[in-house]
Design a protein around this motif. Sequence first.
Motif, PDB file in Angstrom:
ATOM      1  N   GLY A  55      34.683  15.066  -6.097  1.00 32.49           N
ATOM      2  CA  GLY A  55      34.063  16.274  -5.567  1.00 32.49           C
ATOM      3  C   GLY A  55      33.806  16.277  -4.072  1.00 32.49           C
ATOM      4  N   ARG A  56      34.224  15.215  -3.378  1.00 31.60           N
ATOM      5  CA  ARG A  56      34.223  15.171  -1.905  1.00 31.60           C
ATOM      6  C   ARG A  56      32.870  15.512  -1.281  1.00 31.60           C
ATOM      7  N   ASP A  57      31.801  15.063  -1.857  1.00 31.29           N
ATOM      8  CA  ASP A  57      30.460  15.348  -1.339  1.00 31.29           C
ATOM      9  C   ASP A  57      30.274  14.658   0.013  1.00 31.29           C
ATOM     10  N   THR A  58      29.657  15.351   0.938  1.00 31.67           N
ATOM     11  CA  THR A  58      29.503  14.897   2.323  1.00 31.67           C
ATOM     12  C   THR A  58      28.900  13.496   2.399  1.00 31.67           C
ATOM     13  N   GLY A  59      29.644  12.582   3.026  1.00 31.51           N
ATOM     14  CA  GLY A  59      29.174  11.225   3.248  1.00 31.51           C
ATOM     15  C   GLY A  59      29.324  10.287   2.067  1.00 31.51           C
ATOM     16  N   GLU A  60      29.744  10.814   0.921  1.00 33.30           N
ATOM     17  CA  GLU A  60      29.847   9.997  -0.290  1.00 33.30           C
ATOM     18  C   GLU A  60      31.250   9.387  -0.430  1.00 33.30           C
ATOM     19  N   PRO A  61      31.426   8.406  -1.347  1.00 34.11           N
ATOM     20  CA  PRO A  61      32.711   7.702  -1.450  1.00 34.11           C
ATOM     21  C   PRO A  61      33.919   8.615  -1.640  1.00 34.11           C
ATOM     22  N   GLY A  62      33.779   9.675  -2.428  1.00 35.03           N
ATOM     23  CA  GLY A  62      34.906  10.577  -2.638  1.00 35.03           C
ATOM     24  C   GLY A  62      35.339  11.291  -1.372  1.00 35.03           C
ATOM     25  N   GLN A  63      34.370  11.625  -0.544  1.00 34.97           N
ATOM     26  CA  GLN A  63      34.697  12.272   0.729  1.00 34.97           C
ATOM     27  C   GLN A  63      35.389  11.288   1.670  1.00 34.97           C
ATOM     28  N   LYS A  64      35.024  10.017   1.582  1.00 36.70           N
ATOM     29  CA  LYS A  64      35.691   9.005   2.404  1.00 36.70           C
ATOM     30  C   LYS A  64      37.155   8.857   1.977  1.00 36.70           C
ATOM     31  N   LEU A  65      37.416   8.946   0.670  1.00 33.85           N
ATOM     32  CA  LEU A  65      38.799   8.920   0.197  1.00 33.85           C
ATOM     33  C   LEU A  65      39.568  10.131   0.718  1.00 33.85           C
ATOM     34  N   ALA A  66      38.882  11.264   0.756  1.00 34.90           N
ATOM     35  CA  ALA A  66      39.526  12.496   1.212  1.00 34.90           C
ATOM     36  C   ALA A  66      39.949  12.402   2.674  1.00 34.90           C
ATOM     37  N   VAL A  67      39.071  11.893   3.523  1.00 35.62           N
ATOM     38  CA  VAL A  67      39.430  11.835   4.946  1.00 35.62           C
ATOM     39  C   VAL A  67      40.534  10.808   5.190  1.00 35.62           C
ATOM     40  N   GLU A  68      40.549   9.742   4.413  1.00 35.22           N
ATOM     41  CA  GLU A  68      41.637   8.771   4.536  1.00 35.22           C
ATOM     42  C   GLU A  68      42.970   9.397   4.108  1.00 35.22           C
ATOM     43  N   TYR A  69      42.913  10.216   3.059  1.00 34.73           N
ATOM     44  CA  TYR A  69      44.121  10.908   2.606  1.00 34.73           C
ATOM     45  C   TYR A  69      44.665  11.800   3.721  1.00 34.73           C
ATOM     46  N   LEU A  70      43.794  12.562   4.348  1.00 32.59           N
ATOM     47  CA  LEU A  70      44.223  13.463   5.414  1.00 32.59           C
ATOM     48  C   LEU A  70      44.782  12.679   6.597  1.00 32.59           C
ATOM     49  N   LYS A  71      44.085  11.653   6.988  1.00 36.33           N
ATOM     50  CA  LYS A  71      44.571  10.815   8.082  1.00 36.33           C
ATOM     51  C   LYS A  71      45.966  10.275   7.776  1.00 36.33           C
ATOM     52  N   ASN A  72      46.149   9.741   6.597  1.00 37.33           N
ATOM     53  CA  ASN A  72      47.436   9.147   6.239  1.00 37.33           C
ATOM     54  C   ASN A  72      48.561  10.182   6.243  1.00 37.33           C
ATOM     55  N   GLU A  73      48.235  11.414   5.857  1.00 33.18           N
ATOM     56  CA  GLU A  73      49.257  12.467   5.887  1.00 33.18           C
ATOM     57  C   GLU A  73      49.679  12.774   7.318  1.00 33.18           C
TER      58      GLU A  73
END
Length: 335
Positions: A55-73
């Motif tokens: 659910g990509r909640d701000t500052g939480e582990p899922g959101q950290k996965l999300a930003v890494e995904y975007l960076k890698n793309e």
Amino acid sequence: MHKILLFAALGTIFSCSVQKDQSVSKANVETYGNTITSAELKEHLYTYASDEFQGRDTGEPGQKLAVEYLKNEYVKLNIPSPLGGDNYFQHIPSSFFNDKFKDSENVVAFIEGSEFPEEIVIISAHLDHVGMSDDGEIYNGADDDGSGTVAMLEMAEAFQKAVKDGFSPRRSILFLHVTGEEKGLLGSKYYTENPIFPLANTVTDLNTDMIGRIDPAHEGKADYIYLIGSDKLSTDLHNISEEMNSKYVNLDLDYTYNDENDPNRFYYRSDHYNFAKHNIPVIFYFNGTHADYHKPSDTPDKIEYDLLTKRTKLIFYTAWEVANRDERLVVDKAN
């Protein structure tokens, strides 16, 4: 002799400038718009709005996965960060959130303009969602705002393919994925208070927040998109938007929520507004709310991928035109 050399040098500079203008004018924009496909949007979204991202909640582990995904793309696309090196994150300390939320980050990538590099066209979407319920149920946020996020990735790919073919945009493009939208537009607020590029040099913000679904008012009707804010600050921007739609996409442009008296006040409720407050022209692209808004049922299987593709193309063509026209957008209205 010195005068002859001077005129020769000036002629060479002018010739190069004209060649740059002619170069991008020779590009077939539809060649790059057509690289935006429903299959790729779907592939991205089924990952980005999966349970893995919690659910990509701000500052939480899922959101950290999300930003890494975007960076890698962006790394895969060979689109650099404006921050330099491998740093694609504009870090936001928890103190900015009054310690209500953990440290978070905006994600930024940048294509430098060939002729007006100091002028910045921003394409934005929020990368966060509302996380999980107390009993662990995941709010995937496929439409809100997985749809806008993956649209940005496809637009970035299209622009970068043009760059590889020698058609760099004349103005620079900043791809800005903001955090903390669901907490009160906090990531975009942080950016406008700590801009990477001066706000005075920012030409526009084209903001995408929920562009993958159909709302009840449009069930069974022609393909549409709500546009909000396009005429608030710049007649130029509004006219370009209308022209690009008529020329390439032919969506039904619905201005219902652009009405100043609209009780929903959507103009004030997404990240573009933090730019509009600084008299930066904006467009907010929106499909309206639906029964799955802010519910665990906002999942990628419910996205209208062909419609998402058309909407993404409209934003891309509009950004292309704004980035490549001779004149910067004129701000002829004020807040």
